[in-house]
Design an enzyme around this catalytic site. Sequence first.
Site, PDB file in Angstrom:
ATOM      1  N   LYS A  83     -10.040  56.599   2.864  1.00  0.00           N
ATOM      2  CA  LYS A  83     -11.322  56.727   3.712  1.00  0.00           C
ATOM      3  C   LYS A  83     -11.624  55.486   4.630  1.00  0.00           C
ATOM      4  CE  LYS A  83     -13.436  59.760   0.121  1.00  0.00           C
ATOM      5  NZ  LYS A  83     -14.094  60.916   0.908  1.00  0.00           N
ATOM      6  N   ASP A 127     -19.338  50.548  -4.170  1.00  0.00           N
ATOM      7  CA  ASP A 127     -18.108  51.595  -3.856  1.00  0.00           C
ATOM      8  C   ASP A 127     -18.157  51.524  -2.243  1.00  0.00           C
ATOM      9  OD1 ASP A 127     -16.650  53.610  -2.930  1.00  0.00           O
ATOM     10  OD2 ASP A 127     -17.173  54.901  -4.709  1.00  0.00           O
ATOM     11  N   PHE A 158     -20.046  59.635  -8.721  1.00  0.00           N
ATOM     12  CA  PHE A 158     -19.164  60.374  -7.960  1.00  0.00           C
ATOM     13  C   PHE A 158     -18.205  60.832  -9.028  1.00  0.00           C
ATOM     14  CE2 PHE A 158     -14.799  60.794  -5.773  1.00  0.00           C
ATOM     15  CZ  PHE A 158     -15.375  61.973  -5.039  1.00  0.00           C
ATOM     16  N   THR A 159     -17.551  61.927  -8.957  1.00  0.00           N
ATOM     17  CA  THR A 159     -16.673  62.881  -9.910  1.00  0.00           C
ATOM     18  C   THR A 159     -15.688  61.825 -10.553  1.00  0.00           C
ATOM     19  OG1 THR A 159     -15.114  63.487  -8.275  1.00  0.00           O
ATOM     20  CG2 THR A 159     -16.986  64.965  -8.909  1.00  0.00           C
ATOM     21  N   PHE A 194     -13.085  71.502 -11.057  1.00  0.00           N
ATOM     22  CA  PHE A 194     -13.035  71.856  -9.474  1.00  0.00           C
ATOM     23  C   PHE A 194     -11.540  71.683  -8.963  1.00  0.00           C
ATOM     24  CE2 PHE A 194     -13.141  67.838  -7.669  1.00  0.00           C
ATOM     25  CZ  PHE A 194     -13.420  67.000  -8.855  1.00  0.00           C
ATOM     26  N   TYR A 206       9.398  43.864  -2.603  1.00  0.00           N
ATOM     27  CA  TYR A 206       8.625  44.157  -3.731  1.00  0.00           C
ATOM     28  C   TYR A 206       7.564  43.311  -4.023  1.00  0.00           C
ATOM     29  CZ  TYR A 206       7.943  45.434  -8.586  1.00  0.00           C
ATOM     30  OH  TYR A 206       7.172  46.092  -9.649  1.00  0.00           O
ATOM     31  N   ARG A 208     -18.974  71.530  -3.687  1.00  0.00           N
ATOM     32  CA  ARG A 208     -19.725  70.400  -4.347  1.00  0.00           C
ATOM     33  C   ARG A 208     -21.145  70.777  -4.954  1.00  0.00           C
ATOM     34  NH1 ARG A 208     -15.945  66.038  -4.159  1.00  0.00           N
ATOM     35  NH2 ARG A 208     -15.873  67.515  -6.036  1.00  0.00           N
TER      36      ARG A 208
HETATM   37  N1  F0G Z   1     -15.358  57.017  -4.267  1.00  0.00           N
HETATM   38  C1  F0G Z   1     -15.995  57.775  -3.251  1.00  0.00           C
HETATM   39  C2  F0G Z   1     -17.278  57.686  -2.650  1.00  0.00           C
HETATM   40  C3  F0G Z   1     -15.168  58.761  -3.057  1.00  0.00           C
HETATM   41  O1  F0G Z   1     -15.822  59.923  -2.123  1.00  0.00           O
HETATM   42  C4  F0G Z   1     -13.896  59.131  -3.459  1.00  0.00           C
HETATM   43  C5  F0G Z   1     -12.967  60.202  -3.240  1.00  0.00           C
HETATM   44  C6  F0G Z   1     -13.307  58.128  -4.555  1.00  0.00           C
HETATM   45  C7  F0G Z   1     -14.251  56.970  -4.795  1.00  0.00           C
HETATM   46  C8  F0G Z   1     -12.014  58.051  -5.005  1.00  0.00           C
HETATM   47  O2  F0G Z   1     -11.091  57.925  -4.290  1.00  0.00           O
HETATM   48  O3  F0G Z   1      -9.809  59.748  -3.580  1.00  0.00           O
HETATM   49  O4  F0G Z   1      -8.965  57.576  -3.188  1.00  0.00           O
HETATM   50  O5  F0G Z   1      -9.141  58.390  -5.472  1.00  0.00           O
HETATM   51  N2  F0G Z   1     -13.392  61.211  -2.476  1.00  0.00           N
HETATM   52  C9  F0G Z   1     -12.682  62.232  -1.881  1.00  0.00           C
HETATM   53  C10 F0G Z   1     -13.451  63.316  -1.444  1.00  0.00           C
HETATM   54  C11 F0G Z   1     -11.611  62.796  -2.902  1.00  0.00           C
HETATM   55  O6  F0G Z   1     -12.948  64.297  -1.077  1.00  0.00           O
HETATM   56  O7  F0G Z   1     -14.621  63.418  -1.115  1.00  0.00           O
HETATM   57  P1  F0G Z   1      -9.645  58.369  -4.328  1.00  0.00           P
END
Ligand code: F0G
Length: 482
Positions: free
Chosen positions: A266, A223, A132-133, A455, A80, A389
């Site tokens: 990613k 990022d 980003f969303t 979405f 842990y 998107r």
């Molecule tokens: N920043 C970028 C540029 C991303 O593409 C994503 C996630 C995140 C942050 C958030 O990361 O999913 O680990 O919490 N993109 C995914 C996509 C969801 O399908 O493009 P996460």
Amino acid sequence: MAGIKFFKEDNLPLEMHKVRIVQKLNLLPIEKRLEAIKEAGNNTFLLRNSDVYLDMLTDSGTNAMSDRQLGAMMVADDSYAGSATYYRLEEAVRKFCGKQYMLPAHQGRACEHILAKTLVKPGDVVPMNYHFTTTKTHINLCGGRVEELFTEEAVKLVSDHPFKGNMDIQKLIALIEEVGAEHVPFVRLEMGTNLIGGQPISLANIKEVSSVCKKYGILLMIDASLITDNLYFNKTREEECKDMSIAEIALAICNCADIIYFSARKLGSAKGGAIVVDDKNLYDQMKVLIPIYEGFLTYGGMSTREMEAVAIGLEEAVDMDMISHGPEFIKEFGRLLSSYNVPIVTPTGGLGIHLNAREIVGHIPGEQYQAAALAAAIYIVSGARGMERGTLSEEKNPDGSEHIAACELVRLALPRRVFTLSQIRFVADRIAWLYENRHLIGGLRFVEEPEVMRFFIGRLEPIGNWQEELVKKFKEDFGESL
Ligand code: F0G
């Protein structure tokens, strides 16, 4: 791998790996696919993967892992606190981005949560090359707002600009002068800019943004979730980077920033996330939030097995043979679609191929979610699932009206090293058929509409019976249901 010459073939993208584990796939008949998309509320996020032939929803957590990653998972130290795995990951992160202090988190948006909570106050403004969303939502939840300072080129879907992800420096200076540096907690640059088609930022632009930030005493945050695609394009499209190794370019980019964070779903081709800084004070401020929201400081919500895989994934992220697969297969996917006249975002970027839904189904009103309708139609005719998107991925305007997205896209992601060229050719072929029959595609309307990030879990229904008509025409043309 870039640059390998063929004798008779037209420079095909070539895998520098072999496949040693396979997963059986299932292609349902079209009637079943129609049923499945209806059950999923016409939202590809809500499909069961067993009903999907090629899962092109995302590259998040779906990249193929290497034998070295899988091997490393076996030696994970499960303690842990203070696990040896944590220290191996910390070392790998330091080596990749050259920064001292790492905070682990369970995924990218968890990093965004910690960063926004620590840095954003009500009334603050956060400039970005593009939002980003999840990032935008966390900033808004802390009372801040996002300003996107993209260049004119960014939203030109058809272009040959090599770095559409670049930030407009003049707009950045003007915004800081207008709102005052004290109201700008940080500037965020997103590598491999997701929502405009996986488009890269040049090292030169990152350096320029960095010098503006330094001049005004504002933190620069990168990022790095999609940095491997960005690195590929820096190396292949930017003169300054031509003779640098991928590792050197990664360090040169990270050196420009005060804060790096990434989704290890990613970057690292596993699961997890991390925030990395050099400033001990900033680290200490954020550190206290990790045990509250993520987990103890030496795992932050990640499993130790995944942490081992991320550590190796970061080593592989500077290997051109490992990172070239995505952009080169995407380029070939784009070449095929363009040869069938299907409108796509150009130049092709990283992450996936992006179809220009506004052009393909321009006969559908914007308020009826062109990209979502096209994504549902693609699933029906091919069994491949992509992701909307566009307008559906936007939050509504404060007055409740639709915020029509600048780009209305369907993304077909290519998780790294997962799909073969014949699978890509199959999808391109089905999209070519759909394009010729695009007049049959109709709009969608909500039946269940969540207040934020609709979405992900919103449910929609077709307006009219266009989906049945599409299936009928498919069966006439193909003479069968597959
Ligand atoms: N920043 C970028 C540029 C991303 O593409 C994503 C996630 C995140 C942050 C958030 O990361 O999913 O680990 O919490 N993109 C995914 C996509 C969801 O399908 O493009 P996460």
